[in-house]
Design a protein around this motif. Structure first.
Motif, PDB file in Angstrom:
ATOM      1  N   LEU A 110       0.827  -1.200   0.000  1.00  0.00           N
ATOM      2  CA  LEU A 110       0.000   0.000   0.000  1.00  0.00           C
ATOM      3  C   LEU A 110       0.866   1.255   0.000  1.00  0.00           C
ATOM      4  O   LEU A 110       0.523   2.252  -0.647  1.00  0.00           O
ATOM      5  CB  LEU A 110      -0.924  -0.008   1.221  1.00  0.00           C
ATOM      6  CG  LEU A 110      -2.001  -1.099   1.267  1.00  0.00           C
ATOM      7  CD1 LEU A 110      -2.862  -0.938   2.504  1.00  0.00           C
ATOM      8  CD2 LEU A 110      -2.851  -1.087   0.022  1.00  0.00           C
ATOM      9  N   GLN A 111       1.948   1.208   0.728  1.00  0.00           N
ATOM     10  CA  GLN A 111       2.846   2.361   0.763  1.00  0.00           C
ATOM     11  C   GLN A 111       3.418   2.654  -0.615  1.00  0.00           C
ATOM     12  O   GLN A 111       3.530   3.818  -1.019  1.00  0.00           O
ATOM     13  CB  GLN A 111       3.979   2.107   1.755  1.00  0.00           C
ATOM     14  CG  GLN A 111       4.933   3.292   1.896  1.00  0.00           C
ATOM     15  CD  GLN A 111       6.015   3.044   2.935  1.00  0.00           C
ATOM     16  OE1 GLN A 111       6.031   2.020   3.591  1.00  0.00           O
ATOM     17  NE2 GLN A 111       6.916   3.994   3.078  1.00  0.00           N
ATOM     18  N   ALA A 112       3.756   1.610  -1.360  1.00  0.00           N
ATOM     19  CA  ALA A 112       4.310   1.807  -2.701  1.00  0.00           C
ATOM     20  C   ALA A 112       3.294   2.497  -3.613  1.00  0.00           C
ATOM     21  O   ALA A 112       3.644   3.401  -4.377  1.00  0.00           O
ATOM     22  CB  ALA A 112       4.730   0.461  -3.288  1.00  0.00           C
ATOM     23  N   VAL A 113       2.026   2.085  -3.532  1.00  0.00           N
ATOM     24  CA  VAL A 113       0.996   2.725  -4.347  1.00  0.00           C
ATOM     25  C   VAL A 113       0.810   4.170  -3.917  1.00  0.00           C
ATOM     26  O   VAL A 113       0.716   5.078  -4.752  1.00  0.00           O
ATOM     27  CB  VAL A 113      -0.334   1.948  -4.232  1.00  0.00           C
ATOM     28  CG1 VAL A 113      -1.468   2.714  -4.913  1.00  0.00           C
ATOM     29  CG2 VAL A 113      -0.193   0.560  -4.852  1.00  0.00           C
ATOM     30  N   PHE A 114       0.776   4.415  -2.611  1.00  0.00           N
ATOM     31  CA  PHE A 114       0.545   5.764  -2.107  1.00  0.00           C
ATOM     32  C   PHE A 114       1.662   6.715  -2.515  1.00  0.00           C
ATOM     33  O   PHE A 114       1.407   7.857  -2.910  1.00  0.00           O
ATOM     34  CB  PHE A 114       0.426   5.722  -0.579  1.00  0.00           C
ATOM     35  CG  PHE A 114       0.195   7.064   0.057  1.00  0.00           C
ATOM     36  CD1 PHE A 114      -1.041   7.684  -0.015  1.00  0.00           C
ATOM     37  CD2 PHE A 114       1.225   7.725   0.727  1.00  0.00           C
ATOM     38  CE1 PHE A 114      -1.261   8.924   0.569  1.00  0.00           C
ATOM     39  CE2 PHE A 114       1.019   8.962   1.309  1.00  0.00           C
ATOM     40  CZ  PHE A 114      -0.227   9.561   1.230  1.00  0.00           C
ATOM     41  N   GLU A 115       2.897   6.268  -2.439  1.00  0.00           N
ATOM     42  CA  GLU A 115       4.026   7.152  -2.696  1.00  0.00           C
ATOM     43  C   GLU A 115       4.373   7.287  -4.177  1.00  0.00           C
ATOM     44  O   GLU A 115       4.963   8.299  -4.570  1.00  0.00           O
ATOM     45  CB  GLU A 115       5.253   6.644  -1.933  1.00  0.00           C
ATOM     46  CG  GLU A 115       5.122   6.747  -0.422  1.00  0.00           C
ATOM     47  CD  GLU A 115       6.370   6.272   0.291  1.00  0.00           C
ATOM     48  OE1 GLU A 115       7.249   5.681  -0.380  1.00  0.00           O
ATOM     49  OE2 GLU A 115       6.476   6.482   1.514  1.00  0.00           O
ATOM     50  N   SER A 116       4.014   6.304  -5.002  1.00  0.00           N
ATOM     51  CA  SER A 116       4.488   6.326  -6.378  1.00  0.00           C
ATOM     52  C   SER A 116       3.413   6.206  -7.443  1.00  0.00           C
ATOM     53  O   SER A 116       3.660   6.551  -8.603  1.00  0.00           O
ATOM     54  CB  SER A 116       5.504   5.177  -6.598  1.00  0.00           C
ATOM     55  OG  SER A 116       6.546   5.226  -5.643  1.00  0.00           O
ATOM     56  N   ASP A 117       2.232   5.740  -7.066  1.00  0.00           N
ATOM     57  CA  ASP A 117       1.269   5.371  -8.103  1.00  0.00           C
ATOM     58  C   ASP A 117      -0.159   5.775  -7.764  1.00  0.00           C
ATOM     59  O   ASP A 117      -1.100   5.276  -8.369  1.00  0.00           O
ATOM     60  CB  ASP A 117       1.334   3.839  -8.304  1.00  0.00           C
ATOM     61  CG  ASP A 117       0.822   3.398  -9.647  1.00  0.00           C
ATOM     62  OD1 ASP A 117       0.979   4.149 -10.622  1.00  0.00           O
ATOM     63  OD2 ASP A 117       0.256   2.295  -9.725  1.00  0.00           O
ATOM     64  N   LEU A 118      -0.346   6.687  -6.813  1.00  0.00           N
ATOM     65  CA  LEU A 118      -1.692   7.016  -6.367  1.00  0.00           C
ATOM     66  C   LEU A 118      -2.526   7.648  -7.477  1.00  0.00           C
ATOM     67  O   LEU A 118      -3.722   7.355  -7.619  1.00  0.00           O
ATOM     68  CB  LEU A 118      -1.634   7.947  -5.152  1.00  0.00           C
ATOM     69  CG  LEU A 118      -2.992   8.319  -4.535  1.00  0.00           C
ATOM     70  CD1 LEU A 118      -3.720   7.076  -4.049  1.00  0.00           C
ATOM     71  CD2 LEU A 118      -2.802   9.309  -3.390  1.00  0.00           C
ATOM     72  N   ASP A 119      -1.927   8.510  -8.265  1.00  0.00           N
ATOM     73  CA  ASP A 119      -2.685   9.155  -9.341  1.00  0.00           C
ATOM     74  C   ASP A 119      -3.160   8.140 -10.376  1.00  0.00           C
ATOM     75  O   ASP A 119      -4.300   8.193 -10.846  1.00  0.00           O
ATOM     76  CB  ASP A 119      -1.856  10.259  -9.995  1.00  0.00           C
ATOM     77  CG  ASP A 119      -0.516   9.760 -10.507  1.00  0.00           C
ATOM     78  OD1 ASP A 119       0.053   8.836  -9.900  1.00  0.00           O
ATOM     79  OD2 ASP A 119      -0.022  10.286 -11.530  1.00  0.00           O
ATOM     80  N   THR A 120      -2.279   7.196 -10.718  1.00  0.00           N
ATOM     81  CA  THR A 120      -2.660   6.158 -11.673  1.00  0.00           C
ATOM     82  C   THR A 120      -3.776   5.289 -11.116  1.00  0.00           C
ATOM     83  O   THR A 120      -4.731   4.927 -11.812  1.00  0.00           O
ATOM     84  CB  THR A 120      -1.447   5.282 -12.019  1.00  0.00           C
ATOM     85  OG1 THR A 120      -0.368   6.119 -12.454  1.00  0.00           O
ATOM     86  CG2 THR A 120      -1.778   4.277 -13.099  1.00  0.00           C
ATOM     87  N   PHE A 121      -3.663   4.948  -9.842  1.00  0.00           N
ATOM     88  CA  PHE A 121      -4.687   4.134  -9.181  1.00  0.00           C
ATOM     89  C   PHE A 121      -6.040   4.847  -9.175  1.00  0.00           C
ATOM     90  O   PHE A 121      -7.076   4.248  -9.497  1.00  0.00           O
ATOM     91  CB  PHE A 121      -4.237   3.816  -7.753  1.00  0.00           C
ATOM     92  CG  PHE A 121      -5.350   3.346  -6.852  1.00  0.00           C
ATOM     93  CD1 PHE A 121      -5.829   2.052  -6.948  1.00  0.00           C
ATOM     94  CD2 PHE A 121      -5.929   4.196  -5.927  1.00  0.00           C
ATOM     95  CE1 PHE A 121      -6.864   1.614  -6.130  1.00  0.00           C
ATOM     96  CE2 PHE A 121      -6.952   3.783  -5.109  1.00  0.00           C
ATOM     97  CZ  PHE A 121      -7.417   2.486  -5.217  1.00  0.00           C
ATOM     98  N   LEU A 122      -6.063   6.128  -8.815  1.00  0.00           N
ATOM     99  CA  LEU A 122      -7.323   6.872  -8.760  1.00  0.00           C
ATOM    100  C   LEU A 122      -7.938   7.029 -10.150  1.00  0.00           C
ATOM    101  O   LEU A 122      -9.165   6.955 -10.311  1.00  0.00           O
ATOM    102  CB  LEU A 122      -7.099   8.237  -8.108  1.00  0.00           C
ATOM    103  CG  LEU A 122      -6.754   8.210  -6.612  1.00  0.00           C
ATOM    104  CD1 LEU A 122      -6.416   9.606  -6.117  1.00  0.00           C
ATOM    105  CD2 LEU A 122      -7.902   7.619  -5.789  1.00  0.00           C
ATOM    106  N   ARG A 123      -7.092   7.246 -11.145  1.00  0.00           N
ATOM    107  CA  ARG A 123      -7.633   7.331 -12.514  1.00  0.00           C
ATOM    108  C   ARG A 123      -8.225   5.993 -12.941  1.00  0.00           C
ATOM    109  O   ARG A 123      -9.239   5.948 -13.647  1.00  0.00           O
ATOM    110  CB  ARG A 123      -6.533   7.771 -13.489  1.00  0.00           C
ATOM    111  CG  ARG A 123      -6.192   9.257 -13.419  1.00  0.00           C
ATOM    112  CD  ARG A 123      -5.468   9.715 -14.689  1.00  0.00           C
ATOM    113  NE  ARG A 123      -4.247   8.964 -14.916  1.00  0.00           N
ATOM    114  CZ  ARG A 123      -3.060   9.303 -14.406  1.00  0.00           C
ATOM    115  NH1 ARG A 123      -2.942  10.394 -13.670  1.00  0.00           N
ATOM    116  NH2 ARG A 123      -1.990   8.566 -14.650  1.00  0.00           N
ATOM    117  N   ALA A 124      -7.610   4.900 -12.495  1.00  0.00           N
ATOM    118  CA  ALA A 124      -8.138   3.578 -12.833  1.00  0.00           C
ATOM    119  C   ALA A 124      -9.512   3.372 -12.196  1.00  0.00           C
ATOM    120  O   ALA A 124     -10.400   2.748 -12.800  1.00  0.00           O
ATOM    121  CB  ALA A 124      -7.172   2.493 -12.368  1.00  0.00           C
TER     122      ALA A 124
END
Length: 569
Positions: free
Chosen positions: A503-517
């Motif tokens: 979860l930390q990896a998504v929050f720090e590096s990929d949150l924008d991509t995740f939210l767009r998904a």
């Protein structure tokens, strides 16, 4: 016989009265050996969570008196696994079959010489009888009255009713199937038979709650004003690092001074001077709502305060940790805020020390729906109720919806008609007063049901997409809903193959991509149009494993998110 399993596998798959596979055989868990009592748990909060969890069985009058005993303050304890002593298993059913083709005689001993001459190991019969009252028994095996022997024939299916028992000497058929007409000892119906691993044979019932990390944190929150101050902190948008950092009021200051043992006259003088100097905040906002809803709002606000007590990382923290013109800085300052707006989120936060208690309080046999069969809570001989589980710190992400966007969505679907609030705080307060969120014991109102469906559907979509982006098993994630405050948590369950840091990896590096998904990835269902006609939620689109879901996959709809007036449109 000794065997080894991981602690998490035992905690989630080797519970009392459960049948399990081990060492090539079938066993029943007799008991946990000397499970130590876990003292680091809030028993009051545990009682409340248990009452919430068992409400479907209480309403159906099938909770075995559990709710009444909880309200009567009968003892309840959290018991954790004794890692040195483990659990005790017993062979079940104690019926074995000769492995020689053409023989298949049934025996009561695992080893020995069969009449056919075979001396090798025997296979265990994998079927058991069960009843909704909680009882379990071995299958009743018919023996030939002449030769006192019996063999079993499997026709190539796993169905118990397709089995044929016959005499290996005279080949007379003794019975087809395992017989579903044997009365249960409880006197209320007959036993049923199935493979021992079937969900109808044993379904564990679990709870999850945020456990206060230390009593010191509880004392800090109490000194800051207690539940009322926690609600105020949430209404203000959680601007301070934690609820205990919210400025003192005259009442909270008075309580602090009293705890110090100062005389009343000096206390009042100090409070008066603090008021005159403008050093105190105003009184908490009076919540003019139903008492049940008020208690739920305060309880959930305390939950959020306790979750943030040990660790809390915001997007603002990420922004301040890097140069604004660096690649990460551009992502945090530009891409992340834009993705939040597109997804209707006010904020997303990370908790790397999320204090969660996960436990099992009982089981059911028969229909797996909540309240459809009798609940059998775990209970000691002295009357003490046990919850088997653990208190742990894990990773979690908090998703807080934009209150103004939620209000506009409710307005667009015809659930509210108040004048548009001017600020986010006004919107939170208005929604808190307008939305009576349903629970297992209350129906709520139309606006509350719509809000629950929105928050719950978003939570499930987030879990399903998070599993892909973090590269982990979906069942290794679970949800915790805070619907009155437009929020939900996704946390790493204490089981599965979750790798800490996902979860930390998504929050720090990929949150924008995740939210767009969440907004733009495929939202249609492979089972449409049938799924749409059935409510717009099924195992192919929104459902998750029931141990991970707070509402047994109810209150879900894709139309809430992607319909003509969907929140993510």
């Amino acid at each position: 016989m000794k065997d080894e399993r991981s602690a998490s596998q035992i905690q989630f798959g080797f519970l009392p009265e459960q049948t399990v596979d081990a060492k090539g055989g079938v066993w029943k868990v007799a008991y946990w050996n000397d499970p130590p009592k876990e003292h680091a748990v809030d028993i009051k909060a545990l009682r409340h969570e248990l009452l919430r969890a068992v409400a479907p069985w209480t309403d159906a009058q099938r909770d075995s008196g559990f709710a009444g005993h909880l309200r009567a303050s009968l003892p309840v304890e959290l018991r954790r696994l004794n890692r040195d002593r483990g659990v005790t298993l017993k062979p079940f059913p104690a019926i074995w079959m000769c492995r020689r083709s053409g023989c298949r005689r049934l025996h009561r001993q695992k080893q020995g010489k069969c009449k056919c001459g075979a001396t090798g190991g025997r296979a265990q019969l994998p079927f058991v009888g069960y009843h909704e009252c909680g009882r379990i028994r071995e299958p009743a095996v018919p023996y030939c009255k002449v030769h006192n022997q019996v063999s079993i024939h499997y026709p190539g299916t796993a169905s118990a009713r397709d089995i044929r028992f016959y005499c290996p000497e005279c080949n007379v058929t003794l019975r087809h199937g395992l017989s579903n007409n044997i009365p249960c000892e409880c006197g209320d119906g007959s036993m049923r038979y199935n493979v021992h691993r079937a969900a109808s044979v044993y379904t564990p019932r679990s709870i999850v709650m945020v456990n206060p990390p230390t009593t010191h944190r509880i004392e800090q929150l109490t000194a800051a004003g207690g539940p009322a101050r926690a609600v105020e902190w949430v209404l203000d948008g959680m601007q301070e690092r934690s609820a205990s950092e919210v400025g003192a009021t005259s009442e909270s200051l008075r309580q602090q001074l009293k705890a110090s043992g100062l005389p009343d006259a000096l206390i009042e003088q100090t409070v008066r001077q603090a008021v005159e100097a403008g050093a105190l905040r105003g009184a908490p906002t009076a919540l003019d709502i139903d008492q049940v809803q008020k208690e739920a709002a305060e309880r959930d606000a305390v939950l959020m305060a306790m979750a943030a007590a040990e660790s809390r990382i915001t997007i603002g923290d990420l922004q301040s940790s890097v140069d604004a013109l660096s690649e990460a800085g551009v992502r945090y300052h530009d891409y992340y805020p834009r993705a939040l707006r597109d997804s209707g989120m006010e904020s997303v936060e990370l908790f790397d020390k999320f204090p969660v208690m996960v436990g099992h309080y009982g089981f059911t046999r028969g229909p797996t729906g909540p309240g459809e069969s009798s609940l059998r809570p775990f209970r000691d001989r002295d009357g003490t109720y046990f919850v088997y589980g653990e208190v742990a710190e894990t990773e979690a992400m908090l998703f807080r919806l934009s209150p103004l966007r939620v209000w506009r969505w409710l307005r667009d679907v015809g659930m509210v008609d108040d004048p548009e609030p001017g600020t986010a705080r006004d919107a939170r307060l208005l929604l808190l007063r307008s939305c009576q969120v349903p629970s297992w014991t209350t129906e709520g109102n139309d606006a509350g049901r719509a809000l629950l469906q929105l928050v719950h559907s978003l939570s499930h979509r987030a879990i399903r997409i998070m599993a892909v982006h973090a590269g982990i098993e979906r069942n290794a994630l679970a949800e915790l809903l805070v619907t009155p405050h437009l929020s939900f948590y996704i946390y790493a369950a204490a089981k599965g193959d979750f790798v800490l840091g996902g979860l930390q990896a998504v929050f720090e590096s990929d949150l924008d991509t995740f939210l767009r998904a969440m907004v733009f990835d495929e939202h249609r269902c492979a089972l449409d149009p049938g799924c749409e006609r059935g409510g717009g939620a099924c195992t192919a689109c929104l459902h998750i494993g029931e141990p991970s879901c707070r509402f047994f996959n109810q209150h879900l709809s894709r139309a809430t998110l992607f319909g003509p007036a969907g929140y993510l449109r």
